[in-house]
Design a protein around this motif. Structure first.
Motif, PDB file in Angstrom:
ATOM      1  N   ARG A 192       1.214  -1.198  -0.094  1.00 50.41           N
ATOM      2  CA  ARG A 192      -0.579   0.177   0.382  1.00 50.41           C
ATOM      3  C   ARG A 192       0.933   1.184   0.256  1.00 50.41           C
ATOM      4  N   THR A 193       0.903   2.533  -0.784  1.00 50.13           N
ATOM      5  CA  THR A 193       1.000   3.109  -0.701  1.00 50.13           C
ATOM      6  C   THR A 193      -0.139   4.345  -0.534  1.00 50.13           C
ATOM      7  N   LEU A 194       0.756   5.785  -0.619  1.00 50.15           N
ATOM      8  CA  LEU A 194      -1.046   6.848  -0.237  1.00 50.15           C
ATOM      9  C   LEU A 194      -0.355   7.701  -1.290  1.00 50.15           C
ATOM     10  N   LEU A 195      -1.300   8.769  -1.356  1.00 47.30           N
ATOM     11  CA  LEU A 195      -1.081   9.387  -2.138  1.00 47.30           C
ATOM     12  C   LEU A 195      -1.994  10.433  -2.253  1.00 47.30           C
ATOM     13  N   PHE A 196      -1.168  11.850  -2.745  1.00 46.55           N
ATOM     14  CA  PHE A 196      -2.359  13.107  -2.743  1.00 46.55           C
ATOM     15  C   PHE A 196      -3.082  13.663  -3.264  1.00 46.55           C
ATOM     16  N   ASP A 197      -4.098  13.749  -3.104  1.00 52.11           N
ATOM     17  CA  ASP A 197      -5.238  13.741  -4.144  1.00 52.11           C
ATOM     18  C   ASP A 197      -5.464  15.531  -4.312  1.00 52.11           C
ATOM     19  N   ARG A 198      -5.003  15.794  -5.642  1.00 54.96           N
ATOM     20  CA  ARG A 198      -4.475  17.063  -6.002  1.00 54.96           C
ATOM     21  C   ARG A 198      -6.178  17.710  -6.577  1.00 54.96           C
ATOM     22  N   GLU A 199      -7.044  17.374  -6.535  1.00 53.15           N
ATOM     23  CA  GLU A 199      -8.907  17.492  -6.942  1.00 53.15           C
ATOM     24  C   GLU A 199      -9.504  18.339  -5.687  1.00 53.15           C
ATOM     25  N   THR A 200      -9.112  17.130  -4.640  1.00 57.22           N
ATOM     26  CA  THR A 200      -9.828  17.307  -3.393  1.00 57.22           C
ATOM     27  C   THR A 200      -8.980  18.008  -1.993  1.00 57.22           C
ATOM     28  N   GLY A 201      -7.561  18.112  -2.061  1.00 58.33           N
ATOM     29  CA  GLY A 201      -6.891  17.557  -1.052  1.00 58.33           C
ATOM     30  C   GLY A 201      -6.759  16.842  -0.039  1.00 58.33           C
ATOM     31  N   GLY A 202      -7.512  15.546  -0.374  1.00 56.87           N
ATOM     32  CA  GLY A 202      -7.193  14.255   0.407  1.00 56.87           C
ATOM     33  C   GLY A 202      -6.063  13.734   0.481  1.00 56.87           C
ATOM     34  N   ILE A 203      -6.036  12.345   0.875  1.00 54.42           N
ATOM     35  CA  ILE A 203      -5.109  11.983   1.355  1.00 54.42           C
ATOM     36  C   ILE A 203      -5.730   9.872   0.622  1.00 54.42           C
ATOM     37  N   LEU A 204      -5.136   9.591  -0.876  1.00 56.46           N
ATOM     38  CA  LEU A 204      -5.492   8.500  -1.093  1.00 56.46           C
ATOM     39  C   LEU A 204      -5.098   7.050  -0.618  1.00 56.46           C
ATOM     40  N   GLU A 205      -5.274   6.320  -0.594  1.00 58.56           N
ATOM     41  CA  GLU A 205      -4.422   5.256  -0.962  1.00 58.56           C
ATOM     42  C   GLU A 205      -4.417   3.936  -2.032  1.00 58.56           C
ATOM     43  N   ARG A 206      -3.160   3.495  -2.307  1.00 56.20           N
ATOM     44  CA  ARG A 206      -3.224   3.055  -3.171  1.00 56.20           C
ATOM     45  C   ARG A 206      -2.889   1.181  -3.004  1.00 56.20           C
ATOM     46  N   LEU A 207      -3.834   0.196  -3.023  1.00 59.07           N
ATOM     47  CA  LEU A 207      -3.720  -0.866  -3.536  1.00 59.07           C
ATOM     48  C   LEU A 207      -2.823  -1.483  -4.263  1.00 59.07           C
ATOM     49  N   HIS A 208      -1.415  -1.955  -3.846  1.00 57.46           N
ATOM     50  CA  HIS A 208      -0.770  -2.530  -5.423  1.00 57.46           C
ATOM     51  C   HIS A 208      -1.382  -3.782  -5.417  1.00 57.46           C
ATOM     52  N   LEU A 209      -2.043  -5.013  -6.231  1.00 54.06           N
ATOM     53  CA  LEU A 209      -2.693  -6.159  -6.012  1.00 54.06           C
ATOM     54  C   LEU A 209      -2.007  -7.029  -6.575  1.00 54.06           C
ATOM     55  N   ARG A 210      -1.752  -8.253  -6.533  1.00 59.15           N
ATOM     56  CA  ARG A 210      -0.759  -9.101  -6.665  1.00 59.15           C
ATOM     57  C   ARG A 210      -0.801  -9.759  -7.917  1.00 59.15           C
ATOM     58  N   PRO A 211       0.218  -9.671  -8.491  1.00 62.03           N
ATOM     59  CA  PRO A 211      -0.163 -10.022  -9.921  1.00 62.03           C
ATOM     60  C   PRO A 211      -1.420 -11.249 -10.588  1.00 62.03           C
ATOM     61  N   GLU A 212      -1.369 -11.988  -9.735  1.00 62.50           N
ATOM     62  CA  GLU A 212      -2.633 -13.364 -10.182  1.00 62.50           C
ATOM     63  C   GLU A 212      -4.124 -12.278  -9.959  1.00 62.50           C
ATOM     64  N   PHE A 213      -3.644 -11.194  -8.762  1.00 64.98           N
ATOM     65  CA  PHE A 213      -5.715 -10.816  -9.265  1.00 64.98           C
ATOM     66  C   PHE A 213      -5.340  -9.762 -10.201  1.00 64.98           C
ATOM     67  N   ALA A 214      -4.226 -10.027 -11.375  1.00 64.03           N
ATOM     68  CA  ALA A 214      -4.283  -8.865 -12.842  1.00 64.03           C
ATOM     69  C   ALA A 214      -5.495  -9.550 -13.685  1.00 64.03           C
ATOM     70  N   ALA A 215      -5.302 -10.520 -13.790  1.00 64.16           N
ATOM     71  CA  ALA A 215      -5.819 -11.728 -14.603  1.00 64.16           C
ATOM     72  C   ALA A 215      -7.955 -11.215 -14.142  1.00 64.16           C
ATOM     73  N   PHE A 216      -8.042 -11.151 -13.022  1.00 67.04           N
ATOM     74  CA  PHE A 216      -9.149 -10.286 -12.566  1.00 67.04           C
ATOM     75  C   PHE A 216      -9.693  -9.316 -13.140  1.00 67.04           C
ATOM     76  N   GLU A 217      -9.234  -8.268 -13.240  1.00 73.57           N
ATOM     77  CA  GLU A 217      -8.920  -6.895 -12.881  1.00 73.57           C
ATOM     78  C   GLU A 217     -10.482  -6.642 -13.958  1.00 73.57           C
ATOM     79  N   ARG A 218     -10.956  -7.232 -14.701  1.00 74.86           N
ATOM     80  CA  ARG A 218     -12.170  -6.524 -15.529  1.00 74.86           C
ATOM     81  C   ARG A 218     -13.290  -6.966 -14.464  1.00 74.86           C
ATOM     82  N   ALA A 219     -12.780  -8.238 -13.617  1.00 75.75           N
ATOM     83  CA  ALA A 219     -14.513  -8.747 -12.853  1.00 75.75           C
ATOM     84  C   ALA A 219     -14.404  -7.362 -11.778  1.00 75.75           C
ATOM     85  N   ILE A 220     -12.758  -7.242 -11.187  1.00 75.47           N
ATOM     86  CA  ILE A 220     -12.655  -6.407  -9.872  1.00 75.47           C
ATOM     87  C   ILE A 220     -13.506  -4.460 -10.567  1.00 75.47           C
ATOM     88  N   ARG A 221     -13.461  -4.661 -11.610  1.00 73.52           N
ATOM     89  CA  ARG A 221     -14.111  -3.198 -12.484  1.00 73.52           C
ATOM     90  C   ARG A 221     -15.407  -3.151 -12.446  1.00 73.52           C
TER      91      ARG A 221
END
Length: 196
Positions: A1-30
């Motif tokens: 996980r990494t933290l991000l700064f949202d330039r539009e709202t000024g808030g903090i966001l979190e990026r969850l870096h998925l394990r490689p096996e989850f990439a195959a399910f990107e469409r289903a997650i989306r």
């Protein structure tokens, strides 16, 4: 996980870096993210976007940052090396937790028709005001489709599934079982070990 700064709202966001096996399910997650876009509940961290790195193909999910402590970190902090006993929060704390999390899971099930799939201490935040917020609640379908055996689900994700024939089902009873198991960890004052 990494933290991000949202330039539009000024808030903090979190990026969850998925394990490689989850990439195959990107469409289903989306698709699940899109289907639950109208689900607004302060007991769940809302995902904002799902991104794929054009260079590496890695998939990540950006969601709102929830201030507080992960329940897993709070449980880890109770374990003191060399101590004879653990100072456990006890039954009252576990019941309080369950009184917070079970209605939240019910709201998710009823409003969206989806289950959490990965409820547990590592994906639960206790805010500074004592509220319980559940993270990473859009992976049940992907986890089920991965068809990992029960040992690997526990080792890699700390998801306990009952022994039995066939693949694991990430249904409402699995969500409730994971919540109850988290309650057990609160009662004993520590995370369960790999061999438990």
């Amino acid at each position: 996980r990494t933290l991000l700064f949202d330039r539009e709202t000024g808030g903090i966001l979190e990026r969850l870096h998925l394990r490689p096996e989850f990439a195959a399910f990107e469409r289903a997650i989306r698709e699940r993210m899109d289907a639950t876009a109208g689900f607004e509940d302060e007991r769940f961290a809302n995902a904002r976007t799902i991104d794929r790195d054009p260079h590496t193909g890695a998939v990540s999910i950006v969601s709102e940052f929830v201030p507080g402590n992960r329940l897993s970190d709070l449980l880890d902090s109770l374990v003191v090396e060399g101590a004879d006993q653990v100072v456990a929060p006890g039954v009252d704390a576990a019941l309080g937790f369950l009184l917070e999390v079970l209605p939240a899971l019910t709201a998710l099930h009823e409003a969206t028709g989806f289950t959490h799939g990965a409820m547990g201490p590592g994906r639960t935040v206790v805010t500074p005001t004592g509220d319980v917020v559940l993270l990473d609640w859009m992976f049940a379908q992907a986890l089920e489709r991965l068809r990992l055996d029960r040992r690997r689900l526990w080792r890699d994700f700390r998801i306990a599934m009952p022994a039995g024939a066939g693949s694991s089902k990430f249904d409402t009873s699995a969500d409730i079982a994971q919540a109850a198991l988290t309650g057990v960890m609160i009662v004993i004052g520590r995370p369960l070990r790999l061999d438990e």
